[in-house]
Write an enzyme that holds these catalytic residues in place. Sequence first.
Site, mmCIF file in Angstrom:
data_model
loop_
_atom_site.group_PDB
_atom_site.id
_atom_site.type_symbol
_atom_site.label_atom_id
_atom_site.label_comp_id
_atom_site.label_asym_id
_atom_site.label_seq_id
_atom_site.Cartn_x
_atom_site.Cartn_y
_atom_site.Cartn_z
ATOM 1 N N ASP A 15 -12.828 49.793 56.092
ATOM 2 C CA ASP A 15 -12.889 48.332 56.060
ATOM 3 C C ASP A 15 -11.496 47.739 56.328
ATOM 4 O O ASP A 15 -10.499 48.475 56.343
ATOM 5 C CB ASP A 15 -13.448 47.889 54.691
ATOM 6 C CG ASP A 15 -14.259 46.617 54.784
ATOM 7 O OD1 ASP A 15 -14.016 45.818 55.710
ATOM 8 O OD2 ASP A 15 -15.127 46.403 53.919
ATOM 9 N N ASP A 59 -20.949 40.229 57.857
ATOM 10 C CA ASP A 59 -21.923 41.093 57.178
ATOM 11 C C ASP A 59 -23.361 40.616 57.362
ATOM 12 O O ASP A 59 -23.638 39.424 57.291
ATOM 13 C CB ASP A 59 -21.642 41.105 55.673
ATOM 14 C CG ASP A 59 -20.320 41.769 55.347
ATOM 15 O OD1 ASP A 59 -19.634 42.232 56.272
ATOM 16 O OD2 ASP A 59 -19.985 41.815 54.162
HETATM 17 C C1 GAL Z 1 -17.166 43.967 53.781
HETATM 18 C C2 GAL Z 1 -17.896 44.823 54.794
HETATM 19 C C3 GAL Z 1 -19.226 45.172 54.194
HETATM 20 C C4 GAL Z 1 -19.006 45.951 52.916
HETATM 21 C C5 GAL Z 1 -18.112 45.169 51.964
HETATM 22 C C6 GAL Z 1 -17.713 46.010 50.766
HETATM 23 O O1 GAL Z 1 -16.021 43.523 54.317
HETATM 24 O O2 GAL Z 1 -18.027 44.128 55.993
HETATM 25 O O3 GAL Z 1 -20.003 45.891 55.115
HETATM 26 O O4 GAL Z 1 -18.445 47.194 53.238
HETATM 27 O O5 GAL Z 1 -16.937 44.730 52.593
HETATM 28 O O6 GAL Z 1 -16.875 45.326 49.899
#
Ligand code: GAL
Length: 425
Positions: free
Chosen positions: A175, A236
Amino acid sequence: MVAVTMRPASGGPPLGCLLALRFLTLVLWNVPGAWALDNGLAMTPTMGWLHWERFMCNTDCNEDPDSCISEKLFMQMADLMDSDGWKEVGYEYLCIDDCWMAPERDSKGRLQADPIRFPSGIRHLANYVHSKGLKLGIYADVGKKTCAGYPGSLGYYDIDAKTFAAWGVDLLKFDGCYCDSVEQLANGYKNMSLALNNTGRSIVYSCEWPMYMWPFHKPNYTEIRQYCNHWRNFGDIYDSWESVKSILRWTSSIQKTLVSAAGPGGWNDPDMLVIGNFGLSWDQQITQMALWAIMAAPLLMSNDLRQISLQAKTLLQNKDVIAINQDPLGKQGYLLREEDNIEVWERPLSNLAWAVAVVNLQEIGGPRSYTINVASLGQGLACNPACLVMELLPVKTKLGFYEWTSCLKTRVNPTGTVLLRLERN
Ligand code: GAL
């Protein structure tokens, strides 16, 4: 030992030849990204399960012992992926997302799993997952902290890559939260790719690099493809039709850039499949499955395999649709045209076949008829001189032979999709 190099994927020409070609744009549009991370992985889009959308950062195992992020949850999912037909159709990677870590690194600076929720540790979980014939994915972050606030990998790329390899991890979702600059972000993604490569273990590298880059400038997809096996571009996914629609709208709005970046070894990732949850109607679930196949997207389900309807399971395990997603030619499909709230998408497949998806985006009224001139499909080649048309979704039906001059009639439910496969004849 694998080595990161630039290589032509699937026999593509070397860069010198490409530059020499007169119709460079045409070539880039038609030949999916010729250069990929050379770790031999993700030659077709990754398939598996990822906990985030359905289970998020639920760490309260006292209150919610069956749905908290714990080794028990992953072991149960591994059992079901093995016993309920998921593995057979290709869902192979069981992936942990954020919130698996203890709040601090250990005395040697290594990441460690939360001792209460993962009492046996990740090495043990990996062994268990491997014993089921599956692979284990894990999550970390390029910056100071993960998005949920757990220890980030900044300054620890080598140590973390070695830790994951020692545990027997097979995929890393990396991430991009808590980075101070785009340079730090880009260098971090590259350095982790090299660190993973240096471990000598085959680890699929799933990035979110372009998603965090877009607010600053257009990402360099040629470069991203050299370091990552797939990459998130957009925000997301949520368990809603609005969310699925926004991903499709954004993808088609920028498709020239995205389609040319994808190919064996490196894929655009429009995020998880939310089929089998709460937010999508049956037709919308069909649309997600069909369009993720057209987009050559990683198929990472985020749902509860312990309680999934037979209908959703049958859709997710549809071998004909999976075959489109996994087509070895590895070319991503695109929006061909949009008229009056009907979208026609198409994707070239191996053996001169094509996949075509007709989506009805009108959210009022009933099923709508839409007639396609088959000569307009597949760059004029799909049905030249004729083709055999199969409807794959919503219902597998042989529609028969169509000559180049004929018209194909479809009838599509609101927010639903008719997915077709055209074999050249
Ligand atoms: C976001 C990511 C998600 C998930 C989340 C976890 O930034 O895009 O898919 O991994 O963080 O905190």
